[in-house]
Design an enzyme around this catalytic site. Structure first.
Site, PDB file in Angstrom:
ATOM      1  N   ASP A  34       0.811  -1.222   0.000  1.00 38.60           N
ATOM      2  CA  ASP A  34       0.000   0.000   0.000  1.00 38.60           C
ATOM      3  C   ASP A  34       0.845   1.273   0.000  1.00 38.60           C
ATOM      4  OD1 ASP A  34      -2.868  -1.079   1.964  1.00 38.60           O
ATOM      5  OD2 ASP A  34      -2.156  -1.543  -0.044  1.00 38.60           O
ATOM      6  N   GLU A  36       3.685   1.738  -1.232  1.00 39.15           N
ATOM      7  CA  GLU A  36       4.275   1.892  -2.551  1.00 39.15           C
ATOM      8  C   GLU A  36       3.238   2.553  -3.486  1.00 39.15           C
ATOM      9  OE1 GLU A  36       7.402   1.151  -2.815  1.00 39.15           O
ATOM     10  OE2 GLU A  36       7.503   1.655  -4.943  1.00 39.15           O
ATOM     11  N   PHE A  37       2.004   2.069  -3.368  1.00 39.39           N
ATOM     12  CA  PHE A  37       0.906   2.630  -4.153  1.00 39.39           C
ATOM     13  C   PHE A  37       0.733   4.115  -3.821  1.00 39.39           C
ATOM     14  CE2 PHE A  37      -2.999   2.440  -6.555  1.00 39.39           C
ATOM     15  CZ  PHE A  37      -3.792   3.400  -5.967  1.00 39.39           C
ATOM     16  N   ASP A  38       0.692   4.408  -2.520  1.00 41.25           N
ATOM     17  CA  ASP A  38       0.501   5.800  -2.090  1.00 41.25           C
ATOM     18  C   ASP A  38       1.631   6.702  -2.575  1.00 41.25           C
ATOM     19  OD1 ASP A  38      -1.027   5.007   1.135  1.00 41.25           O
ATOM     20  OD2 ASP A  38      -1.822   5.116  -0.899  1.00 41.25           O
ATOM     21  N   SER A  83     -27.142 -12.974  14.587  1.00 39.64           N
ATOM     22  CA  SER A  83     -28.196 -11.968  14.754  1.00 39.64           C
ATOM     23  C   SER A  83     -28.477 -11.832  16.248  1.00 39.64           C
ATOM     24  CB  SER A  83     -29.442 -12.378  13.989  1.00 39.64           C
ATOM     25  OG  SER A  83     -29.917 -13.592  14.517  1.00 39.64           O
ATOM     26  N   LEU A  84     -29.433 -11.026  16.580  1.00 34.75           N
ATOM     27  CA  LEU A  84     -29.764 -10.817  17.981  1.00 34.75           C
ATOM     28  C   LEU A  84     -31.136 -11.396  18.264  1.00 34.75           C
ATOM     29  CD1 LEU A  84     -28.739  -7.071  18.451  1.00 34.75           C
ATOM     30  CD2 LEU A  84     -27.510  -9.079  19.277  1.00 34.75           C
ATOM     31  N   GLU A 113     -28.293   0.979  23.217  1.00 36.48           N
ATOM     32  CA  GLU A 113     -27.986   1.614  21.923  1.00 36.48           C
ATOM     33  C   GLU A 113     -29.218   1.673  21.037  1.00 36.48           C
ATOM     34  OE1 GLU A 113     -24.873  -0.647  20.093  1.00 36.48           O
ATOM     35  OE2 GLU A 113     -23.566  -0.447  21.826  1.00 36.48           O
ATOM     36  N   LYS A 115     -31.130   0.855  17.655  1.00 35.73           N
ATOM     37  CA  LYS A 115     -31.030  -0.224  16.664  1.00 35.73           C
ATOM     38  C   LYS A 115     -31.287   0.404  15.289  1.00 35.73           C
ATOM     39  CE  LYS A 115     -32.617  -4.965  15.816  1.00 35.73           C
ATOM     40  NZ  LYS A 115     -32.475  -4.893  14.391  1.00 35.73           N
ATOM     41  N   ASP A 117     -31.857   1.053  11.489  1.00 38.44           N
ATOM     42  CA  ASP A 117     -32.567   0.271  10.481  1.00 38.44           C
ATOM     43  C   ASP A 117     -31.878   0.458   9.132  1.00 38.44           C
ATOM     44  OD1 ASP A 117     -34.413  -1.333   9.339  1.00 38.44           O
ATOM     45  OD2 ASP A 117     -36.042   0.128   9.353  1.00 38.44           O
ATOM     46  N   ARG A 136     -23.419  -8.793   5.552  1.00 40.23           N
ATOM     47  CA  ARG A 136     -23.681  -9.875   6.493  1.00 40.23           C
ATOM     48  C   ARG A 136     -23.878 -11.205   5.762  1.00 40.23           C
ATOM     49  NH1 ARG A 136     -27.991 -12.338   8.966  1.00 40.23           N
ATOM     50  NH2 ARG A 136     -27.479 -13.104  11.028  1.00 40.23           N
ATOM     51  N   GLU A 173     -23.752  -0.273  10.807  1.00 37.51           N
ATOM     52  CA  GLU A 173     -24.941  -0.261   9.972  1.00 37.51           C
ATOM     53  C   GLU A 173     -24.837   0.890   8.984  1.00 37.51           C
ATOM     54  OE1 GLU A 173     -26.763  -2.731  11.127  1.00 37.51           O
ATOM     55  OE2 GLU A 173     -28.763  -2.493  10.250  1.00 37.51           O
ATOM     56  N   TYR A 225     -20.840  -0.037  15.756  1.00 39.31           N
ATOM     57  CA  TYR A 225     -21.305  -0.383  17.105  1.00 39.31           C
ATOM     58  C   TYR A 225     -20.720  -1.664  17.679  1.00 39.31           C
ATOM     59  CZ  TYR A 225     -24.542  -2.787  13.944  1.00 39.31           C
ATOM     60  OH  TYR A 225     -25.079  -3.532  12.940  1.00 39.31           O
ATOM     61  N   LYS A 312     -37.712  -4.545  19.806  1.00 38.71           N
ATOM     62  CA  LYS A 312     -38.226  -3.944  18.564  1.00 38.71           C
ATOM     63  C   LYS A 312     -39.465  -3.115  18.857  1.00 38.71           C
ATOM     64  CE  LYS A 312     -36.664  -6.611  14.861  1.00 38.71           C
ATOM     65  NZ  LYS A 312     -36.763  -6.516  13.466  1.00 38.71           N
ATOM     66  N   CYS A 406     -59.668  12.571 -16.466  1.00 37.40           N
ATOM     67  CA  CYS A 406     -58.971  13.450 -15.519  1.00 37.40           C
ATOM     68  C   CYS A 406     -59.995  14.077 -14.572  1.00 37.40           C
ATOM     69  CB  CYS A 406     -58.205  14.548 -16.262  1.00 37.40           C
ATOM     70  SG  CYS A 406     -57.465  15.749 -15.151  1.00 37.40           S
ATOM     71  N   CYS A 409     -60.020  18.038 -15.385  1.00 32.49           N
ATOM     72  CA  CYS A 409     -60.418  18.667 -16.650  1.00 32.49           C
ATOM     73  C   CYS A 409     -61.208  17.728 -17.563  1.00 32.49           C
ATOM     74  CB  CYS A 409     -59.193  19.211 -17.378  1.00 32.49           C
ATOM     75  SG  CYS A 409     -58.164  17.922 -18.088  1.00 32.49           S
ATOM     76  N   CYS A 424     -52.799  12.689 -17.413  1.00 32.33           N
ATOM     77  CA  CYS A 424     -53.740  13.519 -18.152  1.00 32.33           C
ATOM     78  C   CYS A 424     -52.919  14.214 -19.238  1.00 32.33           C
ATOM     79  CB  CYS A 424     -54.375  14.552 -17.224  1.00 32.33           C
ATOM     80  SG  CYS A 424     -55.187  15.867 -18.136  1.00 32.33           S
ATOM     81  N   CYS A 430     -55.137  21.902 -18.414  1.00 34.84           N
ATOM     82  CA  CYS A 430     -55.571  21.258 -17.165  1.00 34.84           C
ATOM     83  C   CYS A 430     -55.042  22.105 -15.990  1.00 34.84           C
ATOM     84  CB  CYS A 430     -55.028  19.835 -17.137  1.00 34.84           C
ATOM     85  SG  CYS A 430     -55.462  18.934 -15.660  1.00 34.84           S
TER      86      CYS A 430
END
Ligand code: IVH
Length: 671
Positions: A34, A36-38, A83-84, A113, A115, A117, A136, A173, A225, A312, A406, A409, A424, A430
């Site tokens: 890395d 070297e790339f940089d 999972s929880l 905390e 959760k 979504d 996941r 998340e 988290y 939940k 419509c 009109c 329409c 209209c």
């Protein structure tokens, strides 16, 4: 080195770095170290600053997002992503607390905390660099989406401070904030693209996109988290969260320590209401035993940890009566059904209406007049009808049928092939289409006319003062009629006319967007303005010419041709031209595609008078500049607005980073 040699060297570096980027991001098989790339990237960057005339606009120094990933590689998780367990009521939680206390006694704390979504993600860091980002998947293996995840601004690619384990995993998340979701979804709708049902789906769809450059255009956020490593430097989960924050990760500020299950329940009931004031969706609360030693004591079941559980929130749902369905006609003529409900309290607000999207939705729900319906309020502002309570349907209830004419009109509605919406076609006469088009023209993203609002447009239309966009520019000849309208004071008329007059200076791209050509959104309008430079070239362009323009596809091109084929549109444009509106790109607009900021990095912070942060970001990027997610020694400029955070200011001062205002930024471009 001769100039030719410089150019050859730069070209060779671009080629080599592109190959390495591909090996690294796409094949996940880097062939050089890395650093070297940089080093090579820095060398190229330096040459580009010295010899901007030879800089390749697609140089890897300019790349936001990487290459096109054809297939995602499947990667096994070092630590399975379990999972929880879910709970939905207080008793389930008390039972969980009981089980924990039986196993480890009474001396422990919980971390409470939100959760989030969104889409869960596992990030692996090696030698302080982001090595891999994996979804996941099935919990044991997921998709390598590193290239896409690297475009998320607040996920650090490199860590600098502190003693950091050489290999660790961090989970979080990925989500999209509601405001961004609504804005982008609306843009999609305007462009006739399929819309997403909620921010989570939008985020999930984005993370799995093929082209990371597309991903880079969509604002995603990521909350972290959970920390995992072979020999953790931390004793508690809380300590890990605090440290992750100091390493530059985005960690929620809303997590709290709780000493008892009562305190946990308080946290839950607080966020049950407060969650609607967050800018993103959460679907519950997660509680975790804080001490790592106690977590180890509790261990795991086959599916989930015994030291954590989620609570939940129930979807907020109520039952009410569907009084009737009305139909709204938008500026494009699309006819959207709206359910008018018997008012009912839901999630703290009185709900009277719910969206029904389109004719298919009425069919799907098989709605009848007077039906008792279940209404749900998710993250979105507008509630939805989930289903009908058939037990309560009266005998002989009349089925709701989407109209064929419509409602405004009377014109027969049409449905274009492959589209769900009915339209329409009477766009010239209209009423809601006429008003909607003028409202779109004066809107913030188009002509942004001060002193004029949607209601004023509606009133002026009703008084026969406005029928076309061009009528705005002769309103000053009708001040007596304006004054005669109720609620129109002299001052507000004056402001309105002033606003209209100064809108004549708005650039061509804004005028073009304001015309409301179907599928021509803000970005497309700007592309067209820059590529065609004036309306006459655009109006007479062939399908081939149009589709040759970057990002203009067949559908947009056809819509443009259809628009300019109508004599009434040409007549309007001629009138607007005669009133002095801008129908040519001026210098500035073309410069918007310059490389004046190439090689320069920026952080934007605070609130600005004339631009949103998003707009400033776009200006910078369109001119070759790069946006960084945080202040560091390599930053060139901090663009500072009002109400900037004091810690940012302090850091910038410490590192001697120049602070510039919005005007100074624009001056850099006009130089
Ligand atoms: S902890 C071993 N914390 O919820 C512990 N998960 O139902 C791993 N989620 O797959 C998970 N917010 O995608 C944790 N604050 C939070 C979370 C969270 C959202 C998601 C995550 C997980 C799912 C479990």
């Amino acid at each position: 080195m001769s100039k030719n040699e410089v150019k050859d060297k730069m070209d060779a570096l671009v080629k080599e770095l592109n190959q390495h980027t591909y090996d690294y991001y796409v094949l996940a098989m880097p062939t050089i170290a890395d650093y070297e790339f940089d080093r090579k990237l820095a060398a190229l960057n330096k040459l580009e600053q010295q010899y901007p005339e030879y800089a390749d606009p697609n140089s890897p120094t300019q790349q936001v997002g990487g290459d096109i990933t054809k297939n995602f590689t499947t990667v096994a998780h070092k630590w399975p992503m379990l999972s929880l367990g879910n709970t939905y009521n207080e008793q389930d939680l008390r039972d969980f607390d009981e089980r924990v206390r039986k196993a480890i006694g009474d001396q422990f704390q919980y971390v409470c905390e939100l959760k989030f979504d969104g889409v869960s993600i596992s990030l692996t860091y090696e030698d302080q660099k982001l090595l891999r980002a994996v979804t996941r998947g099935d919990g044991t293996k997921g998709d390598d989406v590193t290239t896409n995840v690297k475009t998320i601004r607040n996920i650090p690619h490199k860590l600098s401070s502190g003693t950091i384990p050489s290999l660790f995993e961090i989970r979080g998340e990925i989500l999209m904030h509601r405001a961004a979701f609504e804005r982008l979804n609306k843009e999609r709708e305007e462009l006739g693209e399929v819309t997403y049902a909620n921010p989570r789906n939008f985020a999930a769809g984005t993370v799995k996109m093929q082209d990371s450059r597309e991903v880079a255009k969509r604002p995603l956020d990521c909350f972290l988290y959970y920390f995992n490593t072979d020999k953790s430097p931390f004793k508690t989960h809380w300590e890990s969260l605090e440290t992750l924050k100091s390493w530059g990760f985005h960690v929620s500020e809303h997590s709290r320590l709780g000493n008892t299950i009562e305190e946990v329940l308080e946290f839950i009931s607080y966020w049950e209401k407060e969650r609607f004031n967050l800018s993103y969706d959460i679907d519950g609360i997660v509680i975790k035993v804080n001490s790592y030693a106690q977590q180890a004591e509790l261990g795991f079941t086959a599916k989930s940890p015994r030291w954590a559980i989620s609570y939940k929130y129930k979807a907020q749902e109520v039952e009410t009566i569907l009084e009737r369905v009305t139909y709204q006609v938008g500026r494009t003529g699309a006819v959207t059904p709206v359910a008018n409900l018997k008012p009912v309290l839901l999630a703290g607000t009185t709900v009277k209406r719910a969206t029904l999207h389109n004719a298919n939705e009425i069919e799907r729900l098989d709605l009848h007049e007077g039906d008792s319906v279940f209404v749900e309020k998710g993250g979105e502002i507008i509630p939805k009808i989930i289903n009908v309570n058939l037990d309560k349907r009266e005998n002989g209830a009349v089925k709701i049928i989407y109209p064929t004419q419509c409602p405004e009109c009377g014109t027969t509605l049409i449905r274009k092939e492959g589209e769900v919406a009915y339209y329409c076609p009477n766009d010239e006469a209209c009423p809601p289409q006429i008003v909607g088009k003028i409202q779109h023209f004066i809107g913030r993203k188009a002509m942004d006319i001060d002193g004029l609002g949607d209601e004023t447009i509606e009133t002026c239309y009703q008084h026969g003062l406005l029928k076309h966009i061009s009528d705005l520019y002769v309103l000053h000849q009708r001040t007596e009629e304006l004054k005669a309208i109720d609620r129109f004071g002299e001052r507000s008329i004056e402001n309105m006319l002033k606003g209209i007059e100064s809108s004549k200076q708005m650039p061509f791209a804004k005028v073009l967007f304001g015309l409301g050509i179907r599928y021509v959104g803000e970005t497309v309008a700007r592309k067209l303005a820059v590529a065609t430079k004036n309306i006459d070239t655009l109006a007479t362009a062939s399908l081939e010419t149009l589709t040759a323009i970057d990002e203009i596809g067949q559908r947009i091109a056809e819509s443009i041709i259809e628009y300019f084929a109508k004599p009434e549109h040409i007549q309007q444009i001629e009138l607007l031209k005669s009133y002095g509106l801008q129908f040519e790109s001026d210098e500035k607009e073309i410069e918007l595609q310059s490389d004046k900021l190439t090689g320069k990095t920026f952080v934007i912070s605070g609130v600005f008078e004339n631009y949103s942060r998003e707009e400033l970001k776009e200006i910078i990027e369109l001119n070759g500049g790069k946006i960084l997610s945080s202040i560091s020694a390599k930053l060139n400029f901090l663009v500072a607005g009002d109400n900037m955070g004091p810690s940012k200011l302090e850091k910038a001062k410490k590192l001697n980073i120049p602070l510039i205002s919005q005007d100074e930024l624009l001056a850099l471009l006009n130089n």
